[in-house]
Scaffold this active site. Structure first.
Site, PDB file in Angstrom:
ATOM      1  N   THR A 191       0.844  -1.184   0.000  1.00  0.00           N
ATOM      2  CA  THR A 191       0.000   0.000   0.000  1.00  0.00           C
ATOM      3  C   THR A 191       0.878   1.231   0.000  1.00  0.00           C
ATOM      4  OG1 THR A 191      -1.771   1.157   1.189  1.00  0.00           O
ATOM      5  CG2 THR A 191      -0.181  -0.041   2.525  1.00  0.00           C
ATOM      6  N   GLU A 339      -4.622  -2.042   5.794  1.00  0.00           N
ATOM      7  CA  GLU A 339      -4.038  -2.690   6.961  1.00  0.00           C
ATOM      8  C   GLU A 339      -5.054  -3.457   7.798  1.00  0.00           C
ATOM      9  OE1 GLU A 339      -1.507   0.913   5.942  1.00  0.00           O
ATOM     10  OE2 GLU A 339      -3.618   0.362   5.931  1.00  0.00           O
ATOM     11  N   LYS A 449      -6.404  23.608   8.495  1.00  0.00           N
ATOM     12  CA  LYS A 449      -6.461  24.532   9.632  1.00  0.00           C
ATOM     13  C   LYS A 449      -6.288  25.946   9.113  1.00  0.00           C
ATOM     14  CE  LYS A 449      -5.087  25.097  14.425  1.00  0.00           C
ATOM     15  NZ  LYS A 449      -4.241  24.614  15.537  1.00  0.00           N
ATOM     16  N   TRP A 454     -10.575  24.413  12.306  1.00  0.00           N
ATOM     17  CA  TRP A 454     -10.415  23.194  11.532  1.00  0.00           C
ATOM     18  C   TRP A 454     -11.542  23.100  10.506  1.00  0.00           C
ATOM     19  CZ3 TRP A 454      -6.033  20.624  11.807  1.00  0.00           C
ATOM     20  CH2 TRP A 454      -5.267  20.673  12.967  1.00  0.00           C
TER      21      TRP A 454
END
Length: 550
Positions: A191, A339, A449, A454
């Protein structure tokens, strides 16, 4: 816990222990399938019994070429019946199947094959030009088995041992597969991340069997019925990518009819969906967008009503789910990572939502959903403290489960970063609500940000994508001297000859500011319409390339 008080039974002298091995999935599927078939484009078609015979023949073929337990067998092919056979035959003889990502660059492919220490290769004719220049730098490989769809006169440079179908026919239809430790490694793939070389991810027989059983259970949940013996399944997720999300194993266990489309070509995919009466597929949003955008669909000449599609890899935009629903296509979401094998959550609707109209279900369908059985999932702050299930507290997703990769292959430092304090850290920022539903807000590396606030790039993508003039969108943060970062929108227009003006997009977003869904800080400084938005090798938005190229 005082384990001394626990009762541990003693097995009878003649009792046997049955390890969880991939071969059991195949045998169970053959018993279940009846006359159901394995289909490859319009080229091959056979039933499950013949499928099992071909798996046994492939095991003989590999053994005759010197492949032994512990060897690594690489596969470079389009999604095919051959790939499905390798999913079983290679691990069942105790070898490791390396599913090579054929969409990586040549140098990345060389790195993965050298790092995996591949011993033998199955290769489709289309990929010979890719691998031939690399062969001298892969001296460990002892032979290459050619996979062809039709006869060809091309003279390969690689040392071929023969052609797949011709050699397969030379071997008997029964192989005595060994019984071995269920913790033996079965599969390996690589990956890519934002930096460094691709990372090797591997799974054992035990992990794959448990993942398959959980996925089968999940796919038959009330209101989420996606797959069983009577369904027709076709993946639109490459088989090199997390075993096509593990669904070929699940489809085999259940005995479902399986259709493999080869190379992804929009018209071929649509024809197979119609001709084979496909019930269920899975893909990333960009591939679903590609299919529903084909001329056959947009012109109304093809009807895909009743097709169910599980969307993952990236969040499912509400605009895409609505567009699909208007065509009769039923979409749902799931979440996971390479994963994690990959299934972690699925959008199995709460009981009180399951029977309501589509508009009411839409926000739930496009969330990542609830944790599937055997998965423990938390959203935590920077100190690792679990956050409340209030739908507002944003933190990183961390997980535990029986099928998570235990480390990156030969990557100690990266493995320590992945696993911390007994939890696998996903790098995804999300919230959990009172129903336990997960909603991904952003990748940790992609959150913007600006001016101390955010801003979620995923939320902005979802909102901009609702504009009728936008076919596809990506949002990134760009440097700003005053505010640190500012949101930037890169979009592909629904009508390339008449894209919306940037001011129109900003005005469209302002209404969501007025409704309180986003802050004023989220209004982008830059809106640019482009011909194409860069994608990764598995069809996700490639924000690394977007930052570099756009």
């Amino acid at each position: 816990m005082n384990t001394e008080t626990m009762i541990i039974p003693q097995a009878a002298p003649s009792a046997s222990y049955s390890p969880l091995l991939i071969g059991e999935l195949l045998d169970s599927g053959v018993r279940m399938a009846g006359t159901n078939q394995i289909v490859y484009r319009n080229l091959y078609r056979h039933d499950y019994r013949r499928f099992r015979e071909r798996v046994h023949q492939l095991a003989h073929l590999l053994s005759a070429q010197g492949v032994k337990a512990g060897n690594v067998v690489a596969m470079l092919d389009w999604d095919s019946h051959r790939y499905l056979e390798a999913f079983f035959a290679v691990p069942m003889i105790g070898a490791v199947l390396h599913t090579v990502n054929v969409r990586l660059s040549p140098e990345q492919i060389h790195y993965t094959m050298a790092h995996a220490e591949d011993d033998f290769v199955l290769i489709h004719e289309d990929f010979l030009p890719l691998l031939e220049p690399l062969a001298k730098r892969l001296p460990r490989i002892r032979g290459y088995l050619l996979c062809q769809d039709t006869p060809s006169k091309r003279e390969p440079v690689l040392p071929l041992v023969g052609e797949y179908e011709e050699l397969l026919a030379e071997h008997p239809a029964h192989y005595d597969f060994p019984i071995f430790d269920e913790n033996a490694v079965a599969t390996l793939f690589y990956t890519t991340g934002t930096t460094g070389n691709p990372k090797g991810v591997y799974f054992s027989h035990r992990q794959l069997v448990l993942h398959t059983l959980c996925e089968a259970s999940t796919f038959q949940s009330p209101g989420f019925e996606l797959l069983n013996r009577d369904k027709v399944y076709m993946p639109i997720t490459p088989m090199f990518h997390v075993h096509a999300w593990g669904v070929p194993y699940t489809a085999t266990l259940l005995g479902a009819t399986q259709v493999y489309p080869g190379r992804y070509e929009p018209d071929v995919l649509v024809n197979l969906l119609v001709d084979e009466k496909v019930d269920f597929s899975h893909c990333v949003p960009t591939l679903l967008n590609m299919v529903v955008g084909t001329e056959a669909i947009t012109s109304g000449s093809v009807d895909l009503a009743g097709w169910k599609v599980l969307v993952g890899g990236s969040p499912l935009p509400q605009s895409l789910a609505t567009k699909a629903w208007e065509l009769g296509i039923d979409t749902r979401s799931a979440y996971g990572m390479s994963e994690t094998c990959p299934l972690l959550t699925a959008s199995i609707l709460p009981q009180e939502i399951n029977g309501v109209d589509f508009e009411s279900q839409l926000p739930w369908r496009t969330k990542a959903g609830m944790a599937v059985p055997l998965v423990k999932l938390e959203v935590v702050d920077e100190s690792g403290i679990a956050l409340p299930h209030d739908g507002e507290s944003v933190g990183e997703v961390r997980v535990r489960g029986p099928w998570l990769t235990q480390d990156y292959y030969k990557e100690e430092a990266r493995s320590k970063e992945l696993w911390r304090n007994g939890w696998l850290h996903t790098g995804d920022m999300a919230v959990l609500d009172e129903h336990g539903f997960l909603q991904i807000r952003d990748r940790l590396k992609d959150v913007i940000k600006t001016g101390g606030e955010w801003v979620s790039s995923l939320e902005l993508e979802n909102l901009v994508g609702q504009h009728p003039g936008v076919a596809e969108v990506a949002v990134i943060g760009i440097p700003d001297e005053k505010w640190g970062e500012r949101p930037a929108v890169f979009a592909r227009a629904s009508d390339v000859n008449d894209p919306p003006m940037p001011e129109e997009i900003r005005a469209f977003l302002q209404r969501f500011v007025d409704e309180g869904r986003i802050t004023q800080w989220a209004i982008p400084s830059l809106v640019r319409f482009v011909d194409e938005i860069p994608k990764t090798s598995v069809g996700k938005l490639d924000k690394k390339r977007i930052r570099h190229e756009l």
